[in-house]
Design an enzyme around this catalytic site. Structure first.
Site, PDB file in Angstrom:
ATOM      1  N   LEU A  14       5.704   4.249  -3.510  1.00  0.00           N
ATOM      2  CA  LEU A  14       5.739   3.541  -4.801  1.00  0.00           C
ATOM      3  C   LEU A  14       4.622   4.036  -5.718  1.00  0.00           C
ATOM      4  O   LEU A  14       4.809   4.167  -6.934  1.00  0.00           O
ATOM      5  CB  LEU A  14       5.618   2.022  -4.595  1.00  0.00           C
ATOM      6  CG  LEU A  14       6.822   1.310  -3.971  1.00  0.00           C
ATOM      7  CD1 LEU A  14       6.577  -0.200  -3.909  1.00  0.00           C
ATOM      8  CD2 LEU A  14       8.116   1.606  -4.734  1.00  0.00           C
TER       9      LEU A  14
ATOM     10  N   TRP B 243       0.831  -1.210   0.000  1.00  0.00           N
ATOM     11  CA  TRP B 243       0.000   0.000   0.000  1.00  0.00           C
ATOM     12  C   TRP B 243       0.866   1.260   0.000  1.00  0.00           C
ATOM     13  O   TRP B 243       0.404   2.346   0.361  1.00  0.00           O
ATOM     14  CB  TRP B 243      -0.929   0.027   1.224  1.00  0.00           C
ATOM     15  CG  TRP B 243      -2.107  -0.881   1.061  1.00  0.00           C
ATOM     16  CD1 TRP B 243      -2.314  -2.092   1.680  1.00  0.00           C
ATOM     17  CD2 TRP B 243      -3.247  -0.672   0.219  1.00  0.00           C
ATOM     18  NE1 TRP B 243      -3.497  -2.637   1.261  1.00  0.00           N
ATOM     19  CE2 TRP B 243      -4.092  -1.790   0.366  1.00  0.00           C
ATOM     20  CE3 TRP B 243      -3.620   0.350  -0.664  1.00  0.00           C
ATOM     21  CZ2 TRP B 243      -5.303  -1.912  -0.321  1.00  0.00           C
ATOM     22  CZ3 TRP B 243      -4.827   0.226  -1.337  1.00  0.00           C
ATOM     23  CH2 TRP B 243      -5.655  -0.896  -1.167  1.00  0.00           C
ATOM     24  N   SER B 244       2.112   1.139  -0.365  1.00  0.00           N
ATOM     25  CA  SER B 244       3.065   2.246  -0.241  1.00  0.00           C
ATOM     26  C   SER B 244       2.656   3.488  -1.048  1.00  0.00           C
ATOM     27  O   SER B 244       2.504   3.428  -2.276  1.00  0.00           O
ATOM     28  CB  SER B 244       4.433   1.752  -0.722  1.00  0.00           C
ATOM     29  OG  SER B 244       5.291   2.844  -0.974  1.00  0.00           O
ATOM     30  N   ASN B 245       2.515   4.625  -0.373  1.00  0.00           N
ATOM     31  CA  ASN B 245       2.253   5.890  -1.071  1.00  0.00           C
ATOM     32  C   ASN B 245       3.469   6.299  -1.898  1.00  0.00           C
ATOM     33  O   ASN B 245       3.341   6.967  -2.926  1.00  0.00           O
ATOM     34  CB  ASN B 245       1.938   7.006  -0.077  1.00  0.00           C
ATOM     35  CG  ASN B 245       0.607   6.796   0.616  1.00  0.00           C
ATOM     36  OD1 ASN B 245      -0.318   6.215   0.044  1.00  0.00           O
ATOM     37  ND2 ASN B 245       0.511   7.253   1.853  1.00  0.00           N
TER      38      ASN B 245
END
Ligand SMILES: *Cc1c(COP(=O)(O)O)cnc(C)c1O
Length: 314
Positions: free
Chosen positions: A71, A67-69
């Site tokens: 990436l 869920w990385s903002n």
């Protein structure tokens, strides 16, 4: 990669949230910047991508969770700049809407095991990755480096340009690069508070001092980290946070997400409730975006659009 456009500021309305008025709060809404990944990450990436392009590099690799903002933003901005992007994702994670977006924008997603993921800072491991994917620039997880600090100083510029006196400025903290940029860029006369999204991140203060040093910058304002509002740990949500987030969104026409921004607003709410801060003080909260991550919480509606109720544009 041009001058910072005028950024949207927004004043909360007077409707109380769980009994507490929050009308002394102004919000800098980086979530409203437009583009595919609005928020602080665009500022963190700006000079990193510039540096890459100047060195003729056309491929960039970085790390994150499913869920990385970081990436998510790297995929979006990379596509805009015609860069090839590779996202190395911690294994064991499921397919997510974030990864779907990133792929759609052309990012190559590579899942690696948790034990390999632990090696992400090792030079030898990075060399292996470069062998596997071809020559590429490697950005640290969360994009925290000197270029990120310099990029985030533009957030401070926008606040200074407003010419308003804020007693306190708040920002959520993960790696601390955004806070470092604000500390270096804000005009003296305000106090900066970082709200830690992580539990027990007692080394954050030292980390921030060291990235300031790497960026050859010094803090111009007093700053500190609030450690008591992680609500269970990174990306965790406890009952208090969930109740607060839902009540806040019912009263104010701003959306939050549980990982960073809700914890910052909750910290301000609690500091006001407990009268550590007076309701006559002018507070500025930096909404750092990340609303794509709402889709990971089934009890929230996944849309990143603003709600309908209340609020005035200032
Ligand atoms: C990454 C992120 C932060 C934390 O920024 P750091 O520079 O890592 O401290 C805060 N808010 C949101 C929405 C983010 O995505």
């Amino acid at each position: 990669m041009h001058a910072t456009p005028e950024l949207p500021f927004y004043r909360l309305n007077q409707l109380p949230v769980l009994g507490q008025a929050m009308g002394n709060i102004t919000v800098l809404r980086l979530d409203q910047l437009g583009g595919n990944a609005p928020g602080n990450k665009v500022f963190k990436l700006r000079y990193n991508l510039q540096k890459l392009q100047q060195s003729g590099e056309s491929r960039v690799l970085s790390f994150g969770g499913a869920w990385s903002n970081h990436l998510h933003a790297l995929a979006a901005v990379g596509a805009e700049h015609g860069l090839e992007t590779i996202g190395v994702v911690r294994g064991g994670e499921v397919q997510t809407a974030m990864l779907d977006d990133a792929r759609r924008w052309g990012m190559q997603i590579v899942k690696i095991t948790r034990s390999d993921y632990k090696r992400r800072h090792e030079v030898e491991f990075q060399r292996e990755l470069a062998q596997r994917f071809g020559p590429c620039a490697i950005l640290p997880e969360g994009g925290a480096n000197a270029e990120a600090v310099r990029g985030c100083m533009h957030i401070a510029d926008a606040i200074n340009a407003r010419g308003e006196k804020f007693d306190r400025v708040l920002v959520p903290v993960g790696s601390g690069a955004t806070l470092a940029g604000l500390a270096a860029g804000l005009a003296p006369g305000t106090v900066l508070h970082g709200v830690s999204a992580l539990r027990g991140a007692s080394d954050l203060g030292a980390t921030i001092s060291s990235i300031l040093k790497d960026a050859a910058q010094a803090a111009r304002v007093d700053w500190s980290i609030l450690h008591d509002f992680h609500c269970g740990g990174f990306a965790r949500v406890n009952r208090e946070l969930r109740d607060f987030l839902l009540a806040f969104e019912a009263a104010q026409s701003i959306r939050l997400e549980p990982v960073y921004t809700a914890k910052m607003f909750y910290a301000a709410y609690r500091m006001l409730c407990e009268q550590h801060w007076a309701d006559t003080e002018e507070l500025l909260l930096v909404h750092t975006g990340g609303l794509q991550g709402r889709r990971g919480y089934p009890w929230l509606d996944g849309s990143a659009e603003s709600g309908q109720s209340g609020g005035t544009t200032k």
